[in-house]
Design a protein around this motif. Structure first.
Motif, mmCIF file in Angstrom:
data_model
loop_
_atom_site.group_PDB
_atom_site.id
_atom_site.type_symbol
_atom_site.label_atom_id
_atom_site.label_comp_id
_atom_site.label_asym_id
_atom_site.label_seq_id
_atom_site.Cartn_x
_atom_site.Cartn_y
_atom_site.Cartn_z
ATOM 1 N N LYS A 54 1.158 79.676 -15.184
ATOM 2 C CA LYS A 54 0.344 78.479 -14.984
ATOM 3 C C LYS A 54 0.074 77.768 -16.314
ATOM 4 O O LYS A 54 0.205 76.549 -16.411
ATOM 5 C CB LYS A 54 -0.978 78.851 -14.315
ATOM 6 N N VAL A 55 -0.299 78.524 -17.341
ATOM 7 C CA VAL A 55 -0.584 77.935 -18.651
ATOM 8 C C VAL A 55 0.657 77.227 -19.185
ATOM 9 O O VAL A 55 0.573 76.123 -19.730
ATOM 10 C CB VAL A 55 -1.082 79.023 -19.632
ATOM 11 N N ASN A 56 1.818 77.843 -19.023
ATOM 12 C CA ASN A 56 3.057 77.237 -19.533
ATOM 13 C C ASN A 56 3.540 76.081 -18.673
ATOM 14 O O ASN A 56 3.909 75.030 -19.198
ATOM 15 C CB ASN A 56 4.153 78.304 -19.642
ATOM 16 N N GLU A 92 1.881 74.199 -16.404
ATOM 17 C CA GLU A 92 0.948 73.083 -16.228
ATOM 18 C C GLU A 92 0.375 72.580 -17.554
ATOM 19 O O GLU A 92 -0.466 71.692 -17.569
ATOM 20 C CB GLU A 92 -0.181 73.495 -15.278
ATOM 21 N N PHE A 93 0.823 73.170 -18.653
ATOM 22 C CA PHE A 93 0.360 72.773 -19.992
ATOM 23 C C PHE A 93 -1.158 72.699 -20.010
ATOM 24 O O PHE A 93 -1.763 71.727 -20.445
ATOM 25 C CB PHE A 93 0.991 71.430 -20.365
ATOM 26 N N THR A 94 -1.777 73.761 -19.484
ATOM 27 C CA THR A 94 -3.225 73.823 -19.371
ATOM 28 C C THR A 94 -3.777 74.896 -20.285
ATOM 29 O O THR A 94 -3.040 75.736 -20.796
ATOM 30 C CB THR A 94 -3.640 74.091 -17.905
ATOM 31 N N THR A 95 -5.074 74.863 -20.504
ATOM 32 C CA THR A 95 -5.760 75.850 -21.321
ATOM 33 C C THR A 95 -6.598 76.719 -20.398
ATOM 34 O O THR A 95 -7.190 76.228 -19.444
ATOM 35 C CB THR A 95 -6.662 75.146 -22.350
ATOM 36 N N LEU A 96 -6.652 77.985 -20.691
ATOM 37 C CA LEU A 96 -7.362 78.941 -19.839
ATOM 38 C C LEU A 96 -8.358 79.726 -20.686
ATOM 39 O O LEU A 96 -7.984 80.275 -21.726
ATOM 40 C CB LEU A 96 -6.352 79.896 -19.196
ATOM 41 N N MET A 97 -9.605 79.771 -20.246
ATOM 42 C CA MET A 97 -10.603 80.586 -20.924
ATOM 43 C C MET A 97 -10.753 81.896 -20.154
ATOM 44 O O MET A 97 -10.955 81.885 -18.946
ATOM 45 C CB MET A 97 -11.956 79.885 -20.997
ATOM 46 N N VAL A 98 -10.629 83.001 -20.863
ATOM 47 C CA VAL A 98 -10.806 84.318 -20.267
ATOM 48 C C VAL A 98 -12.172 84.815 -20.724
ATOM 49 O O VAL A 98 -12.411 84.994 -21.919
ATOM 50 C CB VAL A 98 -9.692 85.299 -20.696
ATOM 51 N N VAL A 99 -13.070 85.002 -19.750
ATOM 52 C CA VAL A 99 -14.447 85.373 -20.066
ATOM 53 C C VAL A 99 -14.698 86.836 -19.771
ATOM 54 O O VAL A 99 -14.071 87.433 -18.894
ATOM 55 C CB VAL A 99 -15.452 84.478 -19.314
ATOM 56 N N ASN A 100 -15.629 87.395 -20.516
ATOM 57 C CA ASN A 100 -15.989 88.796 -20.389
ATOM 58 C C ASN A 100 -17.511 88.888 -20.275
ATOM 59 O O ASN A 100 -18.206 87.885 -20.431
ATOM 60 C CB ASN A 100 -15.476 89.568 -21.619
ATOM 61 N N LYS A 101 -18.034 90.069 -20.021
ATOM 62 C CA LYS A 101 -19.489 90.250 -19.945
ATOM 63 C C LYS A 101 -20.152 89.834 -21.253
ATOM 64 O O LYS A 101 -21.219 89.237 -21.254
ATOM 65 C CB LYS A 101 -19.835 91.706 -19.621
ATOM 66 N N ASN A 102 -19.496 90.142 -22.363
ATOM 67 C CA ASN A 102 -20.007 89.768 -23.673
ATOM 68 C C ASN A 102 -19.321 88.457 -24.087
ATOM 69 O O ASN A 102 -18.125 88.451 -24.381
ATOM 70 C CB ASN A 102 -19.703 90.880 -24.687
ATOM 71 N N PRO A 103 -20.049 87.349 -24.149
ATOM 72 C CA PRO A 103 -19.434 86.056 -24.499
ATOM 73 C C PRO A 103 -18.723 86.051 -25.854
ATOM 74 O O PRO A 103 -17.823 85.249 -26.071
ATOM 75 C CB PRO A 103 -20.611 85.084 -24.498
ATOM 76 N N ASP A 104 -19.104 86.944 -26.739
ATOM 77 C CA ASP A 104 -18.436 87.022 -28.041
ATOM 78 C C ASP A 104 -17.001 87.525 -27.918
ATOM 79 O O ASP A 104 -16.232 87.435 -28.872
ATOM 80 C CB ASP A 104 -19.205 87.939 -29.003
ATOM 81 N N GLU A 105 -16.643 88.068 -26.765
ATOM 82 C CA GLU A 105 -15.292 88.580 -26.545
ATOM 83 C C GLU A 105 -14.426 87.626 -25.728
ATOM 84 O O GLU A 105 -13.287 87.947 -25.395
ATOM 85 C CB GLU A 105 -15.367 89.947 -25.857
ATOM 86 N N ASP A 106 -14.954 86.453 -25.378
ATOM 87 C CA ASP A 106 -14.167 85.465 -24.633
ATOM 88 C C ASP A 106 -12.997 85.006 -25.490
ATOM 89 O O ASP A 106 -13.088 84.958 -26.717
ATOM 90 C CB ASP A 106 -15.018 84.251 -24.257
#
Length: 85
Positions: A19-21, A23-37
């Motif tokens: 999808k990222v490739n 659709e030339f889109t950006t994806l944020m991967v989030v975790n319980k700790n926002p510092d690890e996003d």
């Protein structure tokens, strides 16, 4: 920018990469700790961003780009047909 939780990203890694490739889109991967996003972009997007930063950080190239944009805005440019070889 789309966001996805880490566990879903991991389970569907191939689909998200496609999808990222595609659709030339950006994806944020989030975790319980926002510092690890993290943010995932395609290689093409990464290279394009790096080239833009390189140009903007080079005073000569930045000034040349600004001058060119000014000439275009003032109608001082010529449009030519490309010659196909």
């Amino acid at each position: 920018m789309e966001a996805v939780v880490y566990s879903n990203f991991r389970s569907n890694l191939k689909d998200y990469m496609k999808k990222v490739n595609d659709e030339f889109t950006t994806l944020m991967v989030v975790n319980k700790n926002p510092d690890e996003d993290i943010v995932v972009v395609s290689r093409a997007e990464w290279e394009s961003t790096q080239e833009t930063l390189r140009i903007l950080n080079n005073q000569y190239l930045r000034e040349k780009l600004i001058a060119s944009r000014k000439e275009i805005a003032e109608g001082k440019s010529l449009q030519r047909e490309l010659i196909e070889v």
